[in-house]
Design an enzyme around this catalytic site. Sequence first.
Site, PDB file in Angstrom:
ATOM      1  N   ASP A 131       0.926  -1.259   0.097  1.00  0.00           N
ATOM      2  CA  ASP A 131       0.108   0.066   0.182  1.00  0.00           C
ATOM      3  C   ASP A 131       1.078   1.242  -0.253  1.00  0.00           C
ATOM      4  OD1 ASP A 131      -2.364  -1.474   0.135  1.00  0.00           O
ATOM      5  OD2 ASP A 131      -2.389  -1.565   2.474  1.00  0.00           O
ATOM      6  N   TYR A 168       6.454  -9.529   6.948  1.00  0.00           N
ATOM      7  CA  TYR A 168       6.435  -8.166   7.178  1.00  0.00           C
ATOM      8  C   TYR A 168       7.100  -7.697   8.742  1.00  0.00           C
ATOM      9  CZ  TYR A 168       3.404  -7.092   3.234  1.00  0.00           C
ATOM     10  OH  TYR A 168       2.795  -7.010   1.808  1.00  0.00           O
TER      11      TYR A 168
END
Length: 287
Positions: free
Chosen positions: A65, A128
Amino acid sequence: MSVPAGKSGGLTRFRIDLAYDGTDFVGWAKQPKLRTVQGELLRALEQIFGSSADDFFMRVGGRTDAGVHADHQVCHIDLTSTQLKRLGRNSFSTARLNSLLPGDVAILKITKAPKGFDARFSSIGRSYTYAIADAACKPNPKQTRYTLSIPKELSVEKMNAAGKKLLGLRDFGAFCRPRPGATTIRNLRQLSVRRSKEGQILIEVSADAFCHNMVRALVGALIAAGQGRITPSELAKIQQEAKSTSAFKVVVPHGQTLTNISYPPSRDLAKQAEKARNMRSLGEISV
């Protein structure tokens, strides 16, 4: 590493490993009149291979994103024999592609993809890291672009206790932005919290795939747990209800970094891609 131009007909698939600072991008995916990682990469590729109406059939392993960084992203492109002929005696190299890219994008490696490889569908996991600087962390102005600042000290122990309640194959509807027809069931394999030697809190999370906003929602939930606003049992109940909640906030993106995309052995790449495509037919979205 350089990969020589292919001579056979049809399409030749290349795997591209890259990294980027997501601060000044509105995300990975190409968007008209907006700066994106894919847009910059396509612009550089077109300088080498000419224009492509189909964007070289590019597909990415983790669609990040706006504001999210990547230490290790993976995508693939398919080149026609005509496009490869444009190389002449030159090679498709990391150095050449990097010379055409802005400083906040870096190519790590270019390789000819093994049979059955698909950057998105062959993947078996994404990882992540989210970085937080709380009151117990030594201030570092060089990290402000990559670290969420919180004025009070967080309890790593409470955060880890809460995170353990969310591991496994579960419905993460409470942690995802809902999309029509999309499943929110994911296999969360890791959600752990530790302090670095500099005092940063590092949240490491891995799953088969992630829903939109899922990582940042999980981090927001752990922050609430670290502040004592949510107990591990309360967080488990929120997960089980799988509904939108106001018990925690989705945090800002700049502390989030894609660290790895994992793939099975070469012999299993095609099988994994077929399996994943069947799952995505239910509307599942991987990032």
